[in-house]
Design an enzyme around this catalytic site. Structure first.
Site: not given
Ligand code: SF4
Length: 371
Positions: A296, A119, A137, A115-116, A132, A333, A128, A135, A340
């Site tokens: 997000d 990096r 993604r 994206r940048y 969470c 974002d 994972c 999340c 960002k």
């Molecule tokens: S935010 Fe998403 S990518 Fe990060 S640890 Fe939690 S579930 Fe995994």
């Protein structure tokens, strides 16, 4: 270590400490189904319903260690809200995007997000140890591919090798620290063999959800790859246990700069006092509170999101009360892939060509006369 003396050790009485402190044991005993959660919390009827209906949207999973941080008597416990699904996830809400950061648009090959200019993110695994609920993604994470195929790995390495503007590689996913030591060391060796890459970062929530992952043996191997930064992700002071604090101390003692990126989450940490307590505790453990992200608009996260006005108000309340060292930068974002941007409270009361006037955090006013 006097900084750890008031922190709670987590091992339950019925589990051997040698098992509890073994990261393989923690991953082997991850909780998925409602019955798995019984030793740690009592699910409500509403939560049980959410278990049935939200699995398709996003996998449910936690380590026993992370579940043990939940106060089972508190239905509003912040960690419970992070790991237990809610039926609110099924409502489309005001904004609901499968890829809110537009990462797929910025992927020259499947496992790289560029994206940048200087990096890249290298999505080394989709796995994972804890999923969470907020999340960003979800389009990629938790699809059980576990590890990148040899073809995708080589494609990603070739891209980084051929793109000399890349100075930093951020290992992400998924959580790179769910990989075994040998695989991790191989990836780091391959990246360090690319001359133009100066900095490697590992983005990981393992210090929070499985701190026993960072064994002294692994840290002694990882230190050979310096400069290697650890970007971690504590959201609430309740996530700082004896074990996670000990891991943070070990990381810093082994020379890893550790930065924390939190997400502002409604009903979890959208309170200046909570952010302040988290930031102070992290700083005392030599971890720099770095970003405080606006949540997000990923699918099923509307109930977690604060308004920008509320987030700015929280940042304003923190101003002056904490040193710059402890202050995380509020950041957003741009949905769709705009990158960002920083969100800074406005202290300006008047603006003209000749002078700008300000009112500080404690109400004291002053003018700055332009030269
Ligand atoms: S935010 Fe998403 S990518 Fe990060 S640890 Fe939690 S579930 Fe995994």
């Amino acid at each position: 270590m006097s900084r750890l003396k008031n922190l709670i050790k987590t091992c339950p009485e019925n589990i051997l400490a040698s098992d509890w402190m073994n990261w393989h044991w923690q991953l082997r005993h991850r909780l998925h189904q409602p019955d798995d959660f019984k030793p740690y919390l009592d699910l409500t009827a509403e939560e049980l319903g959410a278990f049935k209906n939200t699995q398709k949207l996003f996998k449910i999973q936690t380590t026993p260690y992370y579940a043990s941080l939940v106060n089972r008597k508190d239905p509003k416990d912040p960690i419970r809200k992070i790991l237990v699904p809610h039926t609110k996830e099924l409502s489309s809400g005001a904004q609901s995007m499968s890829d809110p950061l537009g990462e797929r648009r910025h992927s020259p090959c499947r496992r790289v997000v560029h994206r940048y200019p200087d990096r890249v993110l290298f999505l080394i695994t989709d796995t994972c140890s804890v999923y969470c609920r907020y999340c960003l993604r979800k389009y990629f994470t938790g699809n059980d591919e576990a590890f990148i195929s040899p073809k995708e790995y080589q494609e990603a390495l070739n891209y980084i090798n051929q793109t000399t503007s890349i100075k930093e590689v951020i290992l992400s996913g998924g959580d790179p620290m769910t990989l075994g030591d040998a695989r991790l060391i191989q990836i780091l060796t391959d990246i360090r063999n690319i001359d133009h890459v100066e900095i490697i970062r590992i983005a990981t929530r393992m210090p929070v959800v499985c701190p026993m992952r960072f064994t002294p043996e692994l840290l002694n191997k990882l230190r050979l790859f310096h400069p290697l930064f650890i970007m971690t992700h504590f959201n609430h002071p309740q996530e700082i246990s004896f074990e996670s604090a000990q891991t943070l101390e070990l990381l810093v003692d082994h020379g890893f700069p550790v930065f924390n990126q939190m997400v502002l989450l409604r009903g979890i940490n959208n309170d200046a006092l909570v952010v302040q307590e988290l930031s102070r505790k992290l700083l005392a453990l030599r971890v720099k509170p770095y970003y405080m992200f606006q949540c997000d608009p990923s699918e099923g996260t509307d109930h977690f999101r604060t308004s920008i006005t509320e987030s700015l108000q929280i940042q304003k309340e923190l101003w002056g009360k904490m040193s710059g060292l402890a202050m995380p930068n509020l950041s957003l974002d741009i949905p769709g892939g705009g990158g960002k941007i920083g969100l800074v409270p406005d202290f300006c009361t008047h603006k003209s060509k000749e002078k700008w006037s300000f009112k500080g955090w404690d109400g004291i006013e002053g003018d700055y006369i332009n030269p």
